[in-house]
Design an enzyme around this catalytic site. Structure first.
Site, PDB file in Angstrom:
ATOM      1  CG  HIS A   1      -1.985  -0.997   1.234  1.00  0.00           C
ATOM      2  ND1 HIS A   1      -1.773  -2.273   1.653  1.00  0.00           N
ATOM      3  CD2 HIS A   1      -3.294  -0.932   0.861  1.00  0.00           C
ATOM      4  CE1 HIS A   1      -2.897  -2.964   1.557  1.00  0.00           C
ATOM      5  NE2 HIS A   1      -3.825  -2.175   1.075  1.00  0.00           N
TER       6      HIS A   1
ATOM      7  CG  ASP B   1      -4.133  -5.666  -3.828  1.00  0.00           C
ATOM      8  OD1 ASP B   1      -5.254  -5.292  -3.416  1.00  0.00           O
ATOM      9  OD2 ASP B   1      -3.211  -5.987  -3.060  1.00  0.00           O
TER      10      ASP B   1
END
Length: 616
Positions: A253, A326
């Site tokens: 992230h 993702d």
């Protein structure tokens, strides 16, 4: 600005293309609020076998691109004229996105929003969600009510590593079935689970307990059992994060992780669970925003690598389902490439679905632009859209796309399913060490002075509430102290003074993996405080309700219990285990390097119980 204008002109040209991709004259201007021509209506009379071909023939290149882009909807309450909500409805109605990923919210509001979006869409949407620990991972009730055990909302199970600690794959299958039953009741048809990453790096800040463990065979067995449960229950399961996010200390992230493992190691470890999932018929695979030089020497993340998504996943492993990225708003792909370039590269690599982009409209533009630039052709989009449409048929969405909101309360949060989650939590509790024989604590007098220290991030206002409430049922004078784990230098002198006046000290740590964590370790100051308790002879009982590897930072503690998560049901199970109200039988599905081996765990039989559920 000139570059943007050129891009806009090329995208406009692509949007005017016929469904087959041949340039046509620009269409006449439509009324400002007119809905696009309906592919679903045009194909209404076709059989299921002909429906996919018919829909594909009625979609423009840009509409095909839109089927591959899935934005996010939160499940919180919003008025119908809320700006963000109206923008999402327009995205569904006008842009014709193919699916949506659901975020956190209440079950009823989430179900109603999903139905509203389905009604706004021409083609049925695939509604998806991260239900890694059950539907309660997203469809929540009052999670942070003090002293609560069952907090309402959908069922929330302990994390995957806790499930593996039970050693029982049937529990994994049952959890999958419950997740599917609740998910379908909410209107969600795709679960972005199970996590098939092998967590072989104790410093991993984002996977950790989301994984079933460090043994690839265990991950494969539990992953396959869970996905069978999900798919037998009528949802599509998604194995993630291909080809493996376990051996990294970097959170994708926040930055680009690099896994410097050999191809032989990847074959024998990381790829084992994915092979098992494919053999078990998993419907979808989610990609890893990280680089594996052994698979692609260019250094691009797997999400953007043709060698990984096409060469390995499609060609070598024979996967025929949906390849889903993702979240495309993560720095693992944004930092080096930017949103538009990353979208085009993902499609060229072989991705079917671009999940949760920064801006859905710009991502649709970029995917369309890729055809105009010759990065891939329209036939490449056709292959992905065909898979998406076939998944919609498999889910029965052509016949019925709406959930029955009135039935949500009859299905979601059912007491029998909550009992299953409590059973998983209880059987997962793992006693790694009890060198002084301190447990169970209920062998002590009820008037014993007990200090319970809750170490947790400030936003986690529910940390310790259920745990301490259950302990207080036995130790009536229990003293609770909450310490902010975001504070790098807590008041150790005050804590030591409190500990010196107590007869028993319990330290519950709720520091865990999360999407924004750069590290899973507690700050050195707090680890030093716990070690000082040991030196002073306070014999702390440490309960890891988060990072199970915490023992590495406090290696001298005499008693160490792993409860796997700070979820209320795990807090409750941990307190009962510490007291002696429940059997302790969990086994570590990981090793704690130098301190505890894979499979370690001590058994403890429960003490005789009274009618109140406490030891007699």
């Amino acid at each position: 600005m000139a570059r943007r204008a050129l891009a806009g002109a090329l995208i406009a040209l692509a949007a005017c293309a016929s469904p087959q991709g041949a340039p046509t004259a620009a269409p006449a201007a439509a009324a400002p609020n007119a809905a696009p021509a309906s592919a679903d209506a045009a194909c209404a009379g076709r059989s299921d076998s002909a429906w996919v071909d018919c829909v594909l023939a009625h979609l423009t290149v840009r509409q095909k691109a839109a089927q591959m882009v899935w934005p996010r909807v939160l499940g919180d309450y919003t008025a119908r004229d809320d700006r963000a909500w109206r923008a999402l409805v327009r995205m569904v109605r006008t842009e014709r996105v193919g699916g949506v990923i659901a975020g956190i919210g209440s079950p009823l509001e989430l179900a109603q929003k999903i139905d509203d979006l389905q009604q706004a869409s021409d083609l049925p949407l695939i509604m998806s969600a991260d239900f890694e620990t059950g539907a309660g991972f997203r469809a929540r009730g009052g999670w942070f009510l003090p002293n609560a055990i069952d907090l309402g909302g959908a069922v929330n199970f302990p994390p995957s590593m806790a499930l593996a600690a039970t050693g029982d794959t049937m529990l994994a299958y049952q959890e999958g079935r419950v997740t599917a039953r609740e998910g379908r009741a909410l209107g969600v048809q795709m679960d972005f689970a199970p996590v098939l990453d092998v967590n072989n790096n104790p410093a991993n800040p984002v996977i950790s307990t989301r994984s079933f463990g460090e043994d690839p065979r265990t991950v494969a067995r539990f992953g396959a059992a869970f996905l069978r449960g999900v798919q037998d229950g009528g949802m599509l399961a998604t194995g993630k994060h291909f080809p493996g996010h376990g051996d990294t200390g970097v959170n994708s992230h926040l930055a680009l992780p690099v896994v410097n493992a050999s191809r032989a190691r990847l074959d024998s470890v990381e790829l084992v669970p994915f092979r098992a999932a494919i053999a078990a018929g998993v419907a979808a695979i989610m990609t890893f925003h990280g680089s594996m030089p052994a698979l692609d020497s260019t250094g691009v993340p797997g999400t953007l690598s043709p060698a990984v998504l096409t060469g390995l996943l499609r060609d070598s492993l024979g996967f025929r389902g949906l390849v889903i990225t993702d979240a495309m708003d993560m720095q693992g792909v944004l930092d080096s490439y930017g949103a538009a370039e990353a979208a085009m590269r993902a499609v060229a690599a072989g991705a079917d679905v671009l999940l949760q982009p920064v801006d859905a409209t710009e991502t649709i533009d970029a995917v369309t632009f890729g055809v105009v630039l010759g990065r891939y052709d329209a036939a490449r989009l056709d292959r992905s859209v065909r898979r998406i449409l076939e998944a919609k048929l498999r889910l029965g969405l052509r016949a019925r796309r709406l959930a029955n909101v009135d039935s949500v309360r009859a299905i979601v949060g059912d007491s029998a399913d909550q009992a299953l989650a409590r059973r998983v939590a209880e059987r997962s509790i793992t006693l790694v060490r009890d060198s002084l024989g301190q447990l169970p604590l209920a062998a002590l007098d009820r008037g014993t002075r007990v200090l319970s220290i809750t170490y947790a991030p400030r936003p986690d206002v529910g940390a310790g509430t259920v745990f301490d409430a259950e302990l207080r049922r036995w130790f009536t004078g229990l003293r609770s102290v909450w310490v902010d784990s975001d504070d790098p230098a807590p008041n150790a002198a005050r804590l030591l003074a409190l500990a010196d006046s107590a007869q028993v000290v319990i330290v519950g740590s709720y520091v865990a993996q999360n999407w924004k964590a750069a590290t899973i370790s507690v700050p050195p100051a707090f680890a030093s405080f716990v070690e000082e308790l040991v030196k002073r002879g306070r014999h702390p009982v440490v309960v890891a309700l988060g990072n199970p590897y915490l023992l590495q930072q406090v290696p001298d503690v005499p008693a160490y219990v792993v409860a796997w998560s700070g979820f209320p049901l795990s807090q409750f199970a941990a307190a009962r285990a510490v007291l002696g109200s429940a059997r302790v039988s969990g086994r570590l599905p990981i090793g704690i390097p130098g301190l505890a081996a894979l499979g370690a765990g001590l058994d403890r039989a429960p003490l005789p119980l009274g009618a109140n559920g406490l030891p007699k």
